[in-house]
Design a protein around this motif. Sequence first.
Motif, PDB file in Angstrom:
ATOM      1  N   ARG A 190      51.992 -29.036  56.532  1.00 36.54           N
ATOM      2  CA  ARG A 190      51.896 -27.637  56.969  1.00 36.54           C
ATOM      3  C   ARG A 190      50.444 -27.206  57.071  1.00 36.54           C
ATOM      4  O   ARG A 190      50.068 -26.523  58.034  1.00 36.54           O
ATOM      5  CB  ARG A 190      52.643 -26.752  55.978  1.00 36.54           C
ATOM      6  N   GLU A 191      49.621 -27.589  56.095  1.00 39.77           N
ATOM      7  CA  GLU A 191      48.213 -27.211  56.119  1.00 39.77           C
ATOM      8  C   GLU A 191      47.491 -27.866  57.292  1.00 39.77           C
ATOM      9  O   GLU A 191      46.661 -27.232  57.950  1.00 39.77           O
ATOM     10  CB  GLU A 191      47.538 -27.602  54.800  1.00 39.77           C
ATOM     11  N   ARG A 192      47.798 -29.123  57.568  1.00 38.01           N
ATOM     12  CA  ARG A 192      47.162 -29.806  58.711  1.00 38.01           C
ATOM     13  C   ARG A 192      47.560 -29.141  60.026  1.00 38.01           C
ATOM     14  O   ARG A 192      46.742 -29.037  60.948  1.00 38.01           O
ATOM     15  CB  ARG A 192      47.541 -31.287  58.714  1.00 38.01           C
ATOM     16  N   LYS A 193      48.817 -28.706  60.112  1.00 43.26           N
ATOM     17  CA  LYS A 193      49.268 -28.010  61.322  1.00 43.26           C
ATOM     18  C   LYS A 193      48.519 -26.695  61.496  1.00 43.26           C
ATOM     19  O   LYS A 193      48.111 -26.337  62.614  1.00 43.26           O
ATOM     20  CB  LYS A 193      50.769 -27.768  61.254  1.00 43.26           C
ATOM     21  N   LYS A 194      48.326 -25.972  60.390  1.00 43.13           N
ATOM     22  CA  LYS A 194      47.586 -24.712  60.444  1.00 43.13           C
ATOM     23  C   LYS A 194      46.146 -24.940  60.878  1.00 43.13           C
ATOM     24  O   LYS A 194      45.596 -24.191  61.696  1.00 43.13           O
ATOM     25  CB  LYS A 194      47.632 -24.020  59.081  1.00 43.13           C
ATOM     26  N   GLN A 195      45.531 -25.975  60.340  1.00 49.26           N
ATOM     27  CA  GLN A 195      44.153 -26.280  60.706  1.00 49.26           C
ATOM     28  C   GLN A 195      44.057 -26.669  62.184  1.00 49.26           C
ATOM     29  O   GLN A 195      43.098 -26.308  62.869  1.00 49.26           O
ATOM     30  CB  GLN A 195      43.611 -27.403  59.819  1.00 49.26           C
ATOM     31  N   THR A 237      46.061 -25.651  64.565  1.00 47.25           N
ATOM     32  CA  THR A 237      46.249 -24.429  65.354  1.00 47.25           C
ATOM     33  C   THR A 237      44.967 -23.601  65.367  1.00 47.25           C
ATOM     34  O   THR A 237      44.561 -23.087  66.412  1.00 47.25           O
ATOM     35  CB  THR A 237      47.402 -23.591  64.766  1.00 47.25           C
ATOM     36  N   ARG A 238      44.334 -23.467  64.211  1.00 46.22           N
ATOM     37  CA  ARG A 238      43.074 -22.717  64.144  1.00 46.22           C
ATOM     38  C   ARG A 238      42.021 -23.343  65.061  1.00 46.22           C
ATOM     39  O   ARG A 238      41.316 -22.644  65.796  1.00 46.22           O
ATOM     40  CB  ARG A 238      42.566 -22.683  62.706  1.00 46.22           C
ATOM     41  N   THR A 270      51.044 -15.330  66.753  1.00 49.86           N
ATOM     42  CA  THR A 270      50.466 -16.428  65.975  1.00 49.86           C
ATOM     43  C   THR A 270      48.954 -16.315  65.957  1.00 49.86           C
ATOM     44  O   THR A 270      48.316 -16.524  64.916  1.00 49.86           O
ATOM     45  CB  THR A 270      50.876 -17.787  66.572  1.00 49.86           C
ATOM     46  N   TYR A 271      48.371 -15.971  67.094  1.00 48.59           N
ATOM     47  CA  TYR A 271      46.911 -15.774  67.154  1.00 48.59           C
ATOM     48  C   TYR A 271      46.461 -14.777  66.092  1.00 48.59           C
ATOM     49  O   TYR A 271      45.469 -15.005  65.381  1.00 48.59           O
ATOM     50  CB  TYR A 271      46.516 -15.273  68.539  1.00 48.59           C
ATOM     51  N   ASN A 293      47.608 -14.140  63.317  1.00 45.47           N
ATOM     52  CA  ASN A 293      47.674 -14.683  61.954  1.00 45.47           C
ATOM     53  C   ASN A 293      46.393 -15.427  61.583  1.00 45.47           C
ATOM     54  O   ASN A 293      46.158 -15.687  60.394  1.00 45.47           O
ATOM     55  CB  ASN A 293      48.855 -15.645  61.816  1.00 45.47           C
ATOM     56  N   TYR A 294      45.580 -15.753  62.589  1.00 47.89           N
ATOM     57  CA  TYR A 294      44.375 -16.551  62.350  1.00 47.89           C
ATOM     58  C   TYR A 294      43.082 -15.774  62.575  1.00 47.89           C
ATOM     59  O   TYR A 294      42.113 -15.963  61.843  1.00 47.89           O
ATOM     60  CB  TYR A 294      44.385 -17.792  63.264  1.00 47.89           C
TER      61      TYR A 294
END
Length: 216
Positions: free
Chosen positions: A9-14, A16-17, A51-52, A54-55
Motif C-alpha cells: 500500500r505504501e509503495r502504491k501511494k509513493q 501515485t505521488r 485522489t489528487y 489526498n496528496y
Amino acid sequence: MTTRQAGLRERKKQATRKALREAALRLALERGPDNVRVDDIAEAAGVSPRTYNNYFSSREEAIVAAVTAEREFRVAAAVADRAGTRLADDVVGAVVEQYTDSGEPGRDALLLITTSPALRNVFLDAAAAIELPLTEAINGRLGETDPYAARVLAASVAAAVHVALDRWLQPAAASLAAGGFVVPAGSLPDLLRAALAPLAPAFDAAEERARHDEHR
C-alpha cells in the motif's frame, strides 16, 4: 493488515505521488503553470481529482514537489548515515549535497520556479519540510537525551535553508521585474554554508552534552 500488505500500500501511494508530481511539472513546462488545472494533472497521472487532493493541496505544491522530490528525506538519511563524524559538518554536507545536485531542479524547472511568484513562494516554504525527518536523524545521532535539542536544531536548519534560498532567488525576481534574464545570484553551496555556519556551535554543544550524558 499484514506487513506485506502495508508495504504494498505504501509503495502504491509513493508511486501515485510520483506520477502526480511528474505530470504536474510536465504540464507546467508545456503550458505554463497558470494554464494547468488540478483536473489536468489528475487526468495525466491516471487518477481522479479527489485522489489528487489526498496528496497535494494545490497545483503549485505538486509542481514544486517534482522539483524537490522528497529531498528532505534524503537530507535526513544522509545525516543518519554519516554517524561517527562531527554532526555540524554532516548536516551542512548533507544539505549542500542534496540542494545542489546538478540534476535537481534542472534548468527548465528552475526557470519555471523563478518566473512564477506563486511557485517561488511554495519552493521557499518547502524548506520547512526538512524539520521533522531531520529531527529524527539528529535524535538518532544524539541518543535522544534531550527532548528539545533535536527539534530546535532541525527547525533552525530549515530556517537557514529558507534564508539561503530566498537570498539566491531574490535577484532572479528583481531581474524578472526589470524585464531581464532570470539568473539566481551567487553560489548556492556558498549561501547554504554561510546560512548554516551560525548553527555550528549549537550542534557542537548538543553533541558535547550527549557525550557527557552517555558517560554519566
